[in-house]
Design an enzyme around this catalytic site. Structure first.
Site, PDB file in Angstrom:
ATOM      1  N   CYS A 151      30.505   4.485  -7.136  1.00 46.80           N
ATOM      2  CA  CYS A 151      31.495   3.889  -8.027  1.00 46.80           C
ATOM      3  C   CYS A 151      30.790   2.899  -8.952  1.00 46.80           C
ATOM      4  CB  CYS A 151      32.567   3.185  -7.204  1.00 46.80           C
ATOM      5  SG  CYS A 151      33.770   2.278  -8.210  1.00 46.80           S
ATOM      6  N   CYS A 186      32.082  -0.855  -7.988  1.00 49.31           N
ATOM      7  CA  CYS A 186      31.748  -1.589  -6.770  1.00 49.31           C
ATOM      8  C   CYS A 186      30.549  -1.041  -6.004  1.00 49.31           C
ATOM      9  CB  CYS A 186      32.962  -1.634  -5.844  1.00 49.31           C
ATOM     10  SG  CYS A 186      33.397  -0.027  -5.120  1.00 49.31           S
ATOM     11  N   CYS A 222      38.705   5.055  -6.324  1.00 49.21           N
ATOM     12  CA  CYS A 222      37.763   4.553  -5.333  1.00 49.21           C
ATOM     13  C   CYS A 222      38.557   3.846  -4.235  1.00 49.21           C
ATOM     14  CB  CYS A 222      36.779   3.592  -5.999  1.00 49.21           C
ATOM     15  SG  CYS A 222      35.696   2.744  -4.830  1.00 49.21           S
ATOM     16  N   CYS A 225      37.621  -0.236  -4.257  1.00 48.03           N
ATOM     17  CA  CYS A 225      38.025  -1.173  -5.318  1.00 48.03           C
ATOM     18  C   CYS A 225      39.246  -0.700  -6.108  1.00 48.03           C
ATOM     19  CB  CYS A 225      36.863  -1.441  -6.271  1.00 48.03           C
ATOM     20  SG  CYS A 225      36.423  -0.061  -7.348  1.00 48.03           S
ATOM     21  N   CYS A 259      37.797  16.141 -11.087  1.00 52.51           N
ATOM     22  CA  CYS A 259      37.417  15.979 -12.488  1.00 52.51           C
ATOM     23  C   CYS A 259      37.251  14.473 -12.718  1.00 52.51           C
ATOM     24  CB  CYS A 259      38.517  16.569 -13.366  1.00 52.51           C
ATOM     25  SG  CYS A 259      38.163  16.533 -15.108  1.00 52.51           S
TER      26      CYS A 259
END
Length: 194
Positions: A111, A114, A157, A160, A182
């Protein structure tokens, strides 16, 4: 943010993962091709019981929901304007413009907000959609939420809450899960395999 301990028995393939922020143990069992984990849960809806999940062996991201919490100003300070627009305001990059659309190196995608590991490069495939496509995220790393119109399912995510993109099922790409995650390239950072 709670810490976790993985307890491994030398006499079996069972493992117990203890989350220090909860007294509920998570039981893992592994065979040569898949890993299964079972845990007791109680949801805000009142449902409680045992949940069993399984996944292919490899990296496991055990992020607790909302484990990375920042104010809007704190996010603006650590993200580029484009990352903020996509990760925090649920924007979308233009198709075919993302850094990882046609990228094929081996490693892990994390991510961009984070740093939580989200996808292994072995699950990435060329869907021709103009965005990076993956058929499976790392276990526990990605949450799914139906869009308000009910036509698509958003993926975020788990650590976060950053917007990644959308997941589509049944498109016939011939992947093991018959899914296409996607994902906006801006939502990701790549770490090469060592």
């Amino acid at each position: 943010m709670g810490s976790q301990i993985l307890r491994i028995s030398p006499f079996s393939l069972s493992r117990t993962l203890i989350n220090k922020s909860s007294s509920t143990p998570l039981f893992l069992s592994t065979n040569l091709s898949k890993t299964h984990f079972t845990f007791n849960t109680k949801l805000s809806s009142g449902f409680s019981g045992r949940v069993k999940r399984s996944f292919r062996s490899g990296i496991v991201a055990m992020a607790g929901p909302g484990s990375v919490q920042k104010s809007e100003d704190e996010w603006r300070a650590v993200l580029s304007p484009e990352q903020f627009r996509i990760l925090r305001q649920k924007g979308t990059e233009y198709p075919g413009t993302g850094e990882y659309d046609k990228f094929s190196n081996e490693g892990v995608y994390t991510c961009a907000g984070c740093g939580t590991p989200l996808y292994k490069s072995t699950t990435k495939f060329n869907s021709g959609c103009g965005w990076p496509a993956f058929f499976e995220g790392l276990p526990g790393a990605i949450n799914r939420h139906p869009d308000p119109d009910g036509r698509r399912v958003e993926i975020t995510c788990a650590a976060c809450g950053g917007h990644l993109g959308h997941v589509f099922k049944g498109e016939g790409f011939g992947t093991p899960t018959d899914e296409r995650h996607c994902v906006n390239s801006v939502s990701l950072k790549f770490t090469p395999e060592k």
